[in-house]
Design an enzyme around this catalytic site. Structure first.
Site, mmCIF file in Angstrom:
data_model
loop_
_atom_site.group_PDB
_atom_site.id
_atom_site.type_symbol
_atom_site.label_atom_id
_atom_site.label_comp_id
_atom_site.label_asym_id
_atom_site.label_seq_id
_atom_site.Cartn_x
_atom_site.Cartn_y
_atom_site.Cartn_z
ATOM 1 N N HIS A 34 -7.439 0.945 -6.682
ATOM 2 C CA HIS A 34 -7.342 -0.390 -5.508
ATOM 3 C C HIS A 34 -7.817 -1.619 -6.357
ATOM 4 C CE1 HIS A 34 -7.302 -1.944 -2.074
ATOM 5 N NE2 HIS A 34 -8.639 -0.948 -1.201
ATOM 6 N N GLN A 44 -9.484 -3.963 -4.299
ATOM 7 C CA GLN A 44 -11.472 -3.617 -3.528
ATOM 8 C C GLN A 44 -12.293 -3.928 -4.743
ATOM 9 O OE1 GLN A 44 -12.293 -1.760 -0.804
ATOM 10 N NE2 GLN A 44 -14.331 -2.745 -1.522
ATOM 11 N N ASP A 80 -17.430 6.663 -1.949
ATOM 12 C CA ASP A 80 -15.855 6.884 -0.953
ATOM 13 C C ASP A 80 -15.544 7.822 -0.387
ATOM 14 O OD1 ASP A 80 -13.764 5.983 0.336
ATOM 15 O OD2 ASP A 80 -12.518 5.884 -1.858
ATOM 16 N N ARG A 137 -13.719 -9.135 0.955
ATOM 17 C CA ARG A 137 -11.990 -8.758 0.273
ATOM 18 C C ARG A 137 -11.368 -9.994 1.052
ATOM 19 N NH1 ARG A 137 -10.099 -3.790 0.882
ATOM 20 N NH2 ARG A 137 -8.330 -4.524 0.117
ATOM 21 N N CYS A 147 -16.609 1.182 0.215
ATOM 22 C CA CYS A 147 -15.230 0.475 0.776
ATOM 23 C C CYS A 147 -14.608 0.718 1.882
ATOM 24 C CB CYS A 147 -14.452 1.219 -0.356
ATOM 25 S SG CYS A 147 -12.935 2.729 -0.206
ATOM 26 N N ARG A 169 1.134 -1.203 0.122
ATOM 27 C CA ARG A 169 -0.260 -0.350 -0.230
ATOM 28 C C ARG A 169 1.128 1.199 -0.494
ATOM 29 N NH1 ARG A 169 -5.336 1.225 3.502
ATOM 30 N NH2 ARG A 169 -5.823 -0.654 1.580
HETATM 31 N N1 NVA Z 1 -10.129 6.575 -1.533
HETATM 32 C C1 NVA Z 1 -9.367 6.045 -0.271
HETATM 33 C C2 NVA Z 1 -9.947 4.913 0.151
HETATM 34 C C3 NVA Z 1 -9.052 4.026 1.378
HETATM 35 C C4 NVA Z 1 -9.670 2.088 0.923
HETATM 36 C C5 NVA Z 1 -7.616 5.645 -0.019
HETATM 37 O O1 NVA Z 1 -7.550 6.062 -0.624
HETATM 38 O O2 NVA Z 1 -7.955 6.524 1.783
HETATM 39 N N1 CP Z 2 -11.413 -0.783 2.421
HETATM 40 C C1 CP Z 2 -9.770 -0.682 2.037
HETATM 41 O O1 CP Z 2 -8.798 -0.773 1.653
HETATM 42 O O2 CP Z 2 -10.150 -0.291 3.497
HETATM 43 P P1 CP Z 2 -8.674 -0.394 4.466
HETATM 44 O O3 CP Z 2 -7.895 0.909 4.076
HETATM 45 O O4 CP Z 2 -9.292 -0.498 5.835
HETATM 46 O O5 CP Z 2 -7.561 -1.173 4.515
#
Ligand code: NVA
Ligand code: CP
Length: 304
Positions: free
Chosen positions: A133, A136, A223, A290, A262, A106
């Protein structure tokens, strides 16, 4: 199934046939797990997880998924790695390739995961970047298929920020034969190249009007307005009140439409509590899936 591609960075690496096989396998893993049958297909295999940003679902679902398949996961916060002291991602990639069977990362910048993949001898999975992502959306497509019994021909509406999850949703819908309508403020539209590519395979409507996007939609998605890479204190102001998914907006979608997010969610901002906690919400199945979708992905990427 084994995937021909080595990495999953965006979803566009998959063919429609590979996506369908992954979703079938994920459903099988889910139903078998529920009836007490575990598939130890990744016995003694290792996944390294690198997190530059916080996570709940991604971290736990990958770790438990590996364990259920007989393997294990090593969790590394990037801040505790030599990366934080200037070691390059290329050297990190070469080192991890000598220990593990797969890396899930990540990252802030998508370029970081591209460099990681380019220098890894093992598969690399994008666990969220500023651009995409994919994991997801694998889970989301699985959830939609469970609820609607099909993907082809469905209409998915995205409301709010045209962010990383939205970009992957557009790729995913194109692969699955669903059409997309995205309503965002002009300045927060999804990536132009993603939209252009997806339009070769499906209809992608872009509008600033949420009412147009949700009209007749089978799925309504949103989101957070402030992604981890994109916080800006006043960011929500660009979206509110127009881009909030509330009862009034949901009522303009198909009467059997489902709501998806998500997570994590901010009730009262991108979605109201009556929608996310109401009967049309699929968010808890979405979060659970997931686990199953990623297990299918890990099996496909980690060759025996
Ligand atoms: N769009 C959000 C998704 C988190 C799972 C982010 O990038 O923080
Ligand atoms: N939806 C998702 O990726 O959640 P987290 O940020 O908790 O991993």
């Amino acid at each position: 199934m084994k995937l021909g591609t080595r990495h999953l960075l965006t979803l566009s690496e998959l063919t429609p046939r590979e996506l369908a096989a992954l979703l079938r396998r994920a459903s099988r893993l889910k139903s078998d797990l529920r009836s007490g049958r575990q598939h130890e297909t990744l016995r003694r295999r290792s996944l390294v997880m690198v997190f530059q940003k916080p996570s709940t679902r991604t971290r736990v679902s990958f770790e438990i998924g590996m364990r259920q398949m007989g393997g294990h996961a090593v969790n590394l916060a990037a801040s505790e790695m030599q990366l934080s002291r200037g070691e390059t991602i290329e050297d990190t990639a070469r080192t991890l390739s000598g220990y593990a069977d797969c890396v899930m990362a990540r990252v802030y910048e998508h370029e970081m995961i591209e460099r990681l993949a380019a220098h890894s001898d093992i598969p690399v999975i994008n666990g969220l970047s500023d651009m995409f992502h994919p994991c997801q959306i694998l889970a989301d497509l699985m959830t939609i298929k469970e609820r609607k019994k099909k993907l082809d021909g469905l209409r998915i509406a995205w409301i709010g920020d045209g962010n990383n999850v939205c970009n992957s949703m557009i790729y995913g819908a194109a692969l699955a034969g669903a059409s997309v309508a995205v309503a965002t403020p002009k300045r927060h539209a999804p990536d132009k190249d993603v939209v252009r590519e997806a339009r070769r395979d499906t209809e992608v409507v872009q509008t600033e009007d949420p009412n147009i996007a949700v009209k007749g939609a089978d799925v309504v998605m949103t989101d957070t307005f402030s992604s981890i890479h994109n916080k800006g204190a006043g960011r929500a102001k660009a979206f509110l009140p127009r881009y909030q998914v509330n009862r009034k907006l949901m009522d303009k979608a198909d009467q059997d439409a489902i709501f998806m997010h998500c997570l994590p969610a901010k009730r009262g901002q991108e979605v109201t509590a009556d929608v996310i906690d109401g009967p049309q919400s699929a968010v808890w199945d979405e979060a659970e899936n997931r686990l199953h979708a990623q297990k299918a992905l890990l099996e496909a990427l980690i060759h025996k």
